[in-house]
Design a protein around this motif. Sequence first.
Motif: not given
Length: 285
Positions: A29-38, A110-112, A123-125, A166-168
């Motif tokens: 799993k990719v960890l970006a901002g972690g605000q949902s995954l963690v 959190g990331t876009f 989600a807004e985005w 990966l979504l880049t």
Amino acid sequence: MKPAKFEYRAPRELEEALSILAEVGDEGKVLAGGQSLVPSMNFRLARPAVLVDINGIGGIDSVTSSSDHLVIGTLARHVRFERPVTDGPLGHLLALAARKVGHRPIRIRGTFGGSLAHADPAAEWCMIATLLDATMVASSVRGQREITASNFFKTVFSTALEPDELLTEARLPLLNPAAKIGFVEFSRRAGDFAIVAASSVLDVEGGRISTARIALGSVGGTPLRSPAAEAVLQGNVPSGELFAEAGEAAAGDVEPMGDIHGSPEYRRDLVRVLTRRSLQASTEH
Ligand SMILES: Cc1cc2nc3c(=O)[nH]c(=O)nc-3n(C[C@H](O)[C@H](O)[C@H](O)COP(=O)(O)OP(=O)(O)OC[C@H]3O[C@@H](n4cnc5c(N)ncnc54)[C@H](O)[C@@H]3O)c2cc1C
């Protein structure tokens, strides 16, 4: 709760991240901002064997404009959009949406791209990507591919991304400088996910609406456009009555699900009201 045991990998280059994803497949799993995954790992709803932290990779958080698109690097944090990142209505629309994404600490991490990949229908985005039919760029060791929003969001928390992708970046079309944008949502407390959200973009030429886009969040498995409401608006003179008619049409276009936050009927009524308010707001700024 604590997460299940996992291996932590922190690549410094994009190519390295892509090779790890290719190697570990759906164990990773990719960890970006972690605000949902963690939180989901802590609740053991997600149990990745390998966590691929992309925060150390340079150059994937940029926000730049091409001649016709705003190009958003996946790691661009929500907070960055609180002030317009580009002149004109698109920057303004993103700023209205950004301020509704959770609370400030969440917006700082959190990331876009993380939000798009997570694909929460509230989600807004995700709603903005659907509104504008944004293009998502997925990268893997196999190369790059572009996926439009209508093909990207599959259902709740599910996208067209393959496990090794990966979504880049996301590419959002720039709007006509005179476009009228609206964004409204309803939640019980500031910072909560929207119970329903509505957004709109209108182009008006010679006093009549030449293009209309309406998108709705939190009313189905994915964010939705409302073709019926768009058809009501198309070719007509903007007015309060027309916007109310579009709200009715949008309400008829959705089959919302019910949950502890609202019944299907309640959500449908919110769609009616918020679509109208989004359109009304668009003509006021
Ligand atoms: C209390 C609270 C309130 C919140 N309120 C809102 C809200 O109102 N609106 C809202 O939109 N969000 C809200 N969020 C969620 C927040 O916006 C998250 O930041 C966002 O959903 C995920 O982004 P992230 O960068 O944190 O991703 P992560 O949590 O790191 O990852 C989320 C998922 O996406 C995957 N992923 C991440 N980046 C990529 C990538 N580049 N390529 C492939 N897969 C990737 C991960 O593997 C994971 O499955 C809230 C969160 C909390 C904790």
